[in-house]
Design an enzyme around this catalytic site. Structure first.
Site, mmCIF file in Angstrom:
data_model
loop_
_atom_site.group_PDB
_atom_site.id
_atom_site.type_symbol
_atom_site.label_atom_id
_atom_site.label_comp_id
_atom_site.label_asym_id
_atom_site.label_seq_id
_atom_site.Cartn_x
_atom_site.Cartn_y
_atom_site.Cartn_z
ATOM 1 N NE ARG A 57 -25.603 -4.493 28.638
ATOM 2 C CZ ARG A 57 -26.072 -4.542 29.882
ATOM 3 N NH1 ARG A 57 -26.938 -5.475 30.234
ATOM 4 N NH2 ARG A 57 -25.674 -3.651 30.771
ATOM 5 N N GLY A 79 -18.735 -2.208 21.399
ATOM 6 C CA GLY A 79 -19.184 -0.849 21.099
ATOM 7 C C GLY A 79 -19.858 -0.692 19.755
ATOM 8 N NE ARG A 109 11.100 -8.962 -3.045
ATOM 9 C CZ ARG A 109 10.828 -9.178 -1.760
ATOM 10 N NH1 ARG A 109 11.771 -8.993 -0.841
ATOM 11 N NH2 ARG A 109 9.632 -9.555 -1.384
ATOM 12 N NE ARG A 150 12.620 -11.950 -7.665
ATOM 13 C CZ ARG A 150 11.593 -11.233 -7.210
ATOM 14 N NH1 ARG A 150 10.420 -11.796 -7.089
ATOM 15 N NH2 ARG A 150 11.740 -9.987 -6.860
ATOM 16 N N GLY A 160 5.141 -17.632 -6.250
ATOM 17 C CA GLY A 160 5.151 -16.180 -6.067
ATOM 18 C C GLY A 160 3.708 -15.724 -6.092
ATOM 19 C CB THR A 161 0.995 -16.228 -3.680
ATOM 20 O OG1 THR A 161 1.737 -15.806 -2.543
ATOM 21 C CG2 THR A 161 1.007 -17.727 -3.777
ATOM 22 C CG ASP A 212 4.184 -10.827 -9.821
ATOM 23 O OD1 ASP A 212 3.795 -9.864 -9.120
ATOM 24 O OD2 ASP A 212 5.204 -10.777 -10.521
ATOM 25 C CB CYS A 268 8.966 -16.564 -1.909
ATOM 26 S SG CYS A 268 8.836 -16.397 -3.688
#
Lengths: 893, 893
Positions: free
Chosen positions: B98, B107, B580, B636, B784-785, B787, B849
């Site tokens: 095995r 599996g 937003r 924003r 703003g990760t 963009d 954010c």
């Protein structure tokens, strides 16, 4: 109360300023003071410093405390020197009021002459001068200028005639005379009255009779003009901070319009068009200075060296004494400033007065010649000479000229006001020039004469053509400054603004018709004319040689063809920094194979198509490597997204479908499948090579096969294979392995070894930050600052036009970041990339291959961060060489 | 020759390994050794370490020197312990072979049982066991498994039947029997002969009779399976490096198929679905282990606690002695490992053997319950409990469930294999699931049973439904691991792959029909079913309470409506990190006003339209601020490009034209004018506010008016106004001024003061690098990760799908950088941004954010770089809270 000094007096031996005080006194004020200091005759006066302007705007358009007293004291000092009094009808002292900022802004600011006058003073002036016509002409001029500049009576629409000129025209008609000079003293008196009435009627304002009120009105107008639209536009175009402010020069009047023993003129101490060492100037008898610049009467040459028309009388012939004085003075000034001077003078009753000196604007050709000549004359050293020429200006010398073998139809000849060759479509308004140019049209701006309002249109025009004005007219001066080709004073043209036509010898040219200008010969040519590459030698070669001795930064070129490579090599390129391979994919039959590859469903299909491209690519590289023998050639693997190779319109899609023997639907399906929302950030660059390594493999094979073949022929080749759009070290390793494995195989097949490097573009921000990791495998870096700028700023180059104008206007950017590297932003990433790359490999070869590689300011930056080379388009190679030399001189590091 | 040890022996009191050696021996091997060490009965054997696998692949699929000798020595040791010999027909020692990697890959890898057998040995086995049928059944199983796994005789097409099963089916028909167990010993002998013939015919390979040749063949197959496609897919999905390699466990066979006093089974020490403290398992009498997992026969419960069908016999009833031994052992194992165990056992003639123990996979509900219970039982401490639950897994608990009030039509009931609720369209093949899902469809994957080949389709399916198999079948185990809702073993379904139908009680469901699954109840429901929000309490609340005691990082939410804000607050959100405003622009009549604004030619027109939007926006903010009373709300300003608000198809453009009373052409012209090549890098974010300050002004007014109104009502509001897409400090200053000026005006009008902050997104790479400059004016940062990732990597999120798959496969990225922050690239920029921001303002409030704010690994990163808060979607708030607590425990900093 502030102790700050705001007003600086100037007069022979009594000046409070000097040449070094330009920031405070403006260029004009500082040089007036300096001329007084070195014994040049200057009418006395005083300068309100640029700090007044700053204080004025900081303080809600109020003058600083104490200014009034300082101005009054300076007037009194001037009165003492001249023995005349401001506002005294018996022997009046009149002033000119002129702006003068730190750098010259020609025509941008308003000027008022003959200030301090009214009916009573005019009578006094008539009496004391014995010349009533002169007195009333002066008064008439004053009311007209003051009405325009200070009281703001201007044409409502741009196409309307000037209201004052309309009154003059009516008067001439009424009196049945042709010329202004034919109007009698009484006519002039009537004009003054009518002018005043028109001002009162149109503006509701009474014309001020009080000299002191006139003076403060004019000072206010000059300071106000600092913030008018045309000044703002000029500052934006020339990157002049609005904080600098302008000074105001109040200078006692001398009169060039007192009679035939009077004159006024402008001159350059050397020829500003080609730099030849001749005294070059124009003058008008019995005129005031503005008459020369405005181009209303065509001026005469000061001496025989530039006399072209036998009917002209030179100043040398007409007034030998003041002419000789002028020669002495210009030599003194040039020796003093050690640079070519642009001077203004007035001769009043045989006595010469200097009104201005400044370093003269010049064409690039002149700048190069003067710099080299002055070294040979021992006036300056080589380093100074290198710094004297603005690298950007060389552009003028490097662009194609008209093919002399082309048969051309010269329809008219004017003054060769600014050299170069231009072909474009006729427009008659500056606004139209901007609009058409915005749509991608090449335009020639055709005007009777230009004015500062036209600045925007002049900036975008390929060439400028005027029917009036001389070599120092507004059009000529501005065009030379911009490096734009200009033919001025072409009197054969009959220009009709309303109908938008230009008639020459009975032939009518309409808006949109094609014409060409030869700014070096003054020729106006019908239709389009083919161009050829310029030949560079003589002084240019000398200067470039000095630059090469000095600079450390190498200069390569971006070239995709053997022809471009040769051109660049002739311009001094030391290798190719960017050879884009995608352009080769479009030519002839190749595009068919490219499309076949794109349409293939599997690797086998792609390989079949790539096999067809291989011989083409190998031949391309063969030619380029040969042209660049002994010099390194950096070849970039395929970069653009594949959909760029597919047609996007129905007709061409049908053609493609037929060529490939597939259905239109299949083509459309592929185009749809390849569509991207943001292609700039999509499946391109090394991402293609990772998805389809067989593309990289074919390109590597073509490069190495060509290199092997050439080496067998004894040609030394130095290929550098560059992987685009790398953001992570595994991407680079992936592609490097494909290249190295292929190269090994090819060299075994060919039985010959060639040396080559594998390096990467640094154009993704992540690559710059992780340059230490990427440098472990990369053998060189080349900063792709076009894309790096797009991604670091988040600006799509194709779309940024929508807001970049707003950004420049709001001062968010001082310069277009796609033209000049954003050193404080993108530049920081470049610095990080260089530093981290060298942290891993201290001797890592680093260059730049974005558009910025040919921008002088950016070249200086590249030098400062320690790059090994810049790469730019062939025509910018000399620019970069000179910029690199200046960088080394100014930042020896 | 290397001195490295490659083979580790295990047997009672003689093990060379232990639990801590998982990296070397794999999970299975390490735990087999450990069980031997603590006195649990384990058939002896040995483990080939993962270093063999690594060496094998590093060395072009050759084994390291010395391995053969080590294996032979280990066989000899096993023979000594058992007193049997490998290959000895008189008393043969058989092996299982095995795989076993560092982490469980259920599996994924191949297994071979009963190895070391041939006709002669089978006869010996028959003699010594006195059970010829058992002996031949074992040989038949071996030939079948070896033929499949090692000799690679598999169905050609996925839909074809297994070639071995086809032979068995033919044999059963020939013999006129129903079940495999009805086949006689002679039938089995014939099967062996026919299997071998089929192998020879299809693969051209002779079946090996030599036990040692069999062993090396099987070892090679296991190592080979490490690089098969399904293992690679699993590793990609589960981010397992391929360098880890697998171990191979060679273990002496015990037989659950020797007769009715034999059995084999799998069990969990607690209920893996809900965590209840019951011993939960399934077994089959007279079977080998693979029979249970494969789901061919439906297994029976081990004891009464999970017995649902009265006809079933529990192990406790049938074999009380080995059952009691099993109970003792499971308790010992749980106490030893201090975690819920997943065990495999075999009973051979009444004697219990353990074949595996490992920490059991469990649902999130079970993980939470077990962790809390074990703290209460004194088994583990709170910190361990917090670390026991994978934050990501909470997602299962937090998603909506079916609305219990909805009237549903349950068409069938199966096993509640993996909890949750799912609604989707039926597909019958994993490939179809991937294809449909790729087109945005929600799918339910319906299979008779699943196999490892289906892993990709299972991953994208919303739910999985099988007609065969138990709670430990492949489908059930994998679905629970993925947190995907699953109903297994639903025998009422008649599934026809060819026709793509599923028939239940005579009703036919076709591909594409909608069904719903309740994985907690095992229900299959016709059509779509509405969902409701989950209620969280009990153990979940307890665990989250412990997490909150520990964590320092605050958790906010991204919410645009009062409803979302309330949901998030109930989930423990400590404020809004991103509200937003653009979504608000689409609702109802607003979009008309928005379009009117976009169509306006000038500021006055825009202001008229904005005035219509103002009351809506104010009401929006009023509701959100109220829901978030006493907590900060970051709003924003407008972010998306304006063209997103315009219709792009003819029909809707016509509607818009009619509504605004303009022509279709005007609408089209505007749409064209706003078109952008790379809208991601276009006219959006603060660039809009800079071009059209009146938009920012309206939004600032709406925010401050709402805040003033609420304050008057005594509601405490903490608005934070956030400017998007800032890349330079002048941009921020420009927009801050608009906000501050407007706020001042509004507060004067309202006669009330409210506190508010103005800060910026850091999402443009330039902003991160120049954070020190921007922090001079900004009162907070929010990364703003989304963009920032797009721009730093140069990956368009909408387009990256085209190459990201290749990137994950090539290991260029270990994880999708849009899901888990690219810490080594984008993360470096985030670190620079935090550090430079705090350099200017040491106490600058900093959050995140982007989507990453709800990703546990990224939350840990945010903690490590010293952010104050993360913000994520409401349903991920508890995930972030737990991740933040784990971050604090593991990186106290």
């Amino acid at each position: 109360m502030s102790n700050k000094k705001y007003v600086y007096f100037f007069a022979a031996n009594q000046s409070e300023g000097k040449a070094e005080m330009k920031n405070l006194l403006g260029g004009k004020g500082a040089n007036l003071a300096e001329m007084c200091n070195i014994g040049v005759p200057v009418p006395p006066g005083f300068t309100l410093s640029t700090e007044v302007c700053t204080a004025y705007y900081d303080n809600n358009r109020n003058y600083p405390a104490g200014l009034k007293e300082e101005v009054e004291a300076a007037i009194a000092k001037t009165e003492t020197v001249l023995g005349k009094k401001f506002g005294d009808p018996n022997d009046p002292l009149l002033f000119s009021v002129r702006s003068g900022s730190r750098v010259s802004m020609p025509g941008m600011m308003d000027t008022v002459l003959n200030l301090g006058i009214n009916e009573k003073i005019t009578e006094g002036l008539a009496k004391i001068s014995g010349n009533p016509r002169f007195a009333w002409d002066s008064f008439r001029r004053f009311v007209q200028m003051y009405g325009d500049v200070v009281l703001d009576l201007k044409p409502v629409n741009k196409e309307d005639e000037d209201p004052f000129e309309m009154i003059i025209e009516a008067k001439k008609e009424e009196k049945g005379v042709e010329l202004d000079t034919d109007l009698s003293t009484d006519d002039l008196k009537e004009l003054v009255t009518e002018f005043k009435a028109a001002i009162k009627e149109k503006t509701g304002r009474e014309f001020p009779d009080d000299p002191m009120e006139q003076l403060w009105g004019a000072i206010g107008a000059v300071f106000g003009s600092w913030m008018n639209d045309r000044a703002k536009t000029y500052r934006t175009l020339n990157q002049i901070p609005s904080e600098w402010g302008t000074a105001v020069n109040v200078q006692s009047m001398v009169y060039g319009n007192m009679g035939t023993d009077c004159a006024t003129g402008v001159a350059f101490t050397r020829d500003p068009a080609n730099g030849k060492k001749i005294f070059y100037g124009e003058y008008l008898v019995n005129a005031q200075g503005e008459d020369v610049v405005a181009g209303i009467r065509t001026p005469q040459p000061v001496n025989a060296s530039t006399k072209s028309d036998p009917s002209h009388k030179t100043l040398e012939e007409l007034m030998p004494k003041p002419y000789n004085d002028l020669v002495d003075i210009y030599k003194k000034l040039e020796n003093h400033y050690k640079d070519m001077q642009d001077i203004e003078f007035t001769i009043q009753q045989g006595k010469l007065w200097m009104l201005q000196t400044r370093n003269g604007k010049r064409t690039a050709e002149a700048a190069v010649s003067i710099a080299v000549d002055m070294v040979n004359e021992g006036l300056i050293d080589k380093k100074t000479a290198i710094n004297r020429v603005k690298p950007e200006s060389l552009d003028q010398l490097l662009h194609p000229m008209f093919d002399p073998k082309a048969s051309i139809n010269v329809i008219a000849t004017g003054l060769p006001a600014s050299p170069g060759a231009a072909t474009g479509r006729i427009v008659f308004h500056a606004d139209d020039a901007e609009e058409w140019s915005g749509k991608g049209e090449n335009v020639i701006l055709v005007r009777i004469e230009t004015s500062p309002e036209d600045i925007g249109g002049m900036h975008v025009a390929k060439g400028i053509l005027t029917s009036r004005g001389g070599m120092t007219s507004h059009a000529a001066v501005v065009a030379r400054g911009m490096g734009t080709c200009c033919v001025a004073g072409c009197g054969a043209l009959d220009i009709n603004y309303k109908q938008k036509t230009m008639t020459v010898s009975g032939k009518v040219f309409k808006e949109g018709d094609w014409i060409s200008l030869d700014g070096s010969k003054g020729q106006v040519i019908e239709g389009k004319v083919p161009t050829i590459d310029p030949v560079l030698s003589g002084n240019f070669g000398t200067l470039m040689g000095w630059a090469d001795e000095v600079r450390h930064l190498k200069v390569r070129t971006n070239a995709d063809t053997p022809h471009d490579a040769e051109v660049a090599r002739n311009f001094g390129a030391e290798g190719i920094g960017l050879c884009r391979t995608e352009h080769m994919f479009f030519e002839g039959d190749r595009i068919k194979a490219v499309r076949e590859m794109i349409l293939a469903d599997n690797e086998a299909g792609r390989r079949r198509a790539l096999a067809k491209l291989l011989p083409y690519q190998r031949d391309d590289f063969y030619g380029i490597f040969k042209a660049m023998q002994d010099l390194p050639v950096t070849v970039r693997t395929l970069d653009p997204p594949l959909h760029e190779f597919l047609p996007h319109d129905d007709a061409n899609q049908k053609v493609m479908a037929d060529e490939l023997g597939i259905t239109l639907e299949e083509v459309k399906a592929k185009v749809d499948a390849l569509h991207e929302f943001n292609p700039m950030l999509g499946h391109r660059g090394c991402r293609l090579g990772i998805s389809y390594p067989e593309i990289t493999e074919m390109q590597a094979r073509a490069i190495i096969e060509a290199a092997c073949d050439l080496k067998k022929e004894g040609v030394n080749v130095l290929p550098e294979i560059m992987i685009p759009l790398v953001g992570t070290s595994p991407e680079f390793r992936n592609q490097k392995k494909v290249v190295v494995d292929t190269a090994k195989k090819v060299m075994e097949e060919k039985g010959i070894e060639v040396e080559y490097l594998v390096g990467t573009m640094i154009e993704v921000p992540r690559a710059a930050i992780t340059a230490d990791k990427i440098a472990k495998d990369a053998q060189f870096f080349s900063f792709g600052t076009n894309d790096l700028t797009q991604m670091t700023l988040g600006f799509s180059r194709d779309d940024a036009g929508k807001f970049l104008k707003d950004y420049l206007e709001h001062g968010i950017f001082k310069e277009d970041p796609f033209q000049t590297l954003d050193q404080n932003g993108v530049g920081l990433l470049v610095e990080i990339g260089v530093q981290r790359g060298r942290q891993t490999k201290p001797d890592l070869k680093i260059g730049i291959c974005g558009e910025h590689g040919g921008d002088p300011k950016s070249v200086v930056f590249c030098h400062k961060v320690g790059m090994n080379y810049v790469s730019c388009s062939p025509y910018r190679v000399p620019i970069a060489r000179l910029a690199a030399a200046q960088a080394q001189l100014n930042f020896p590091g």
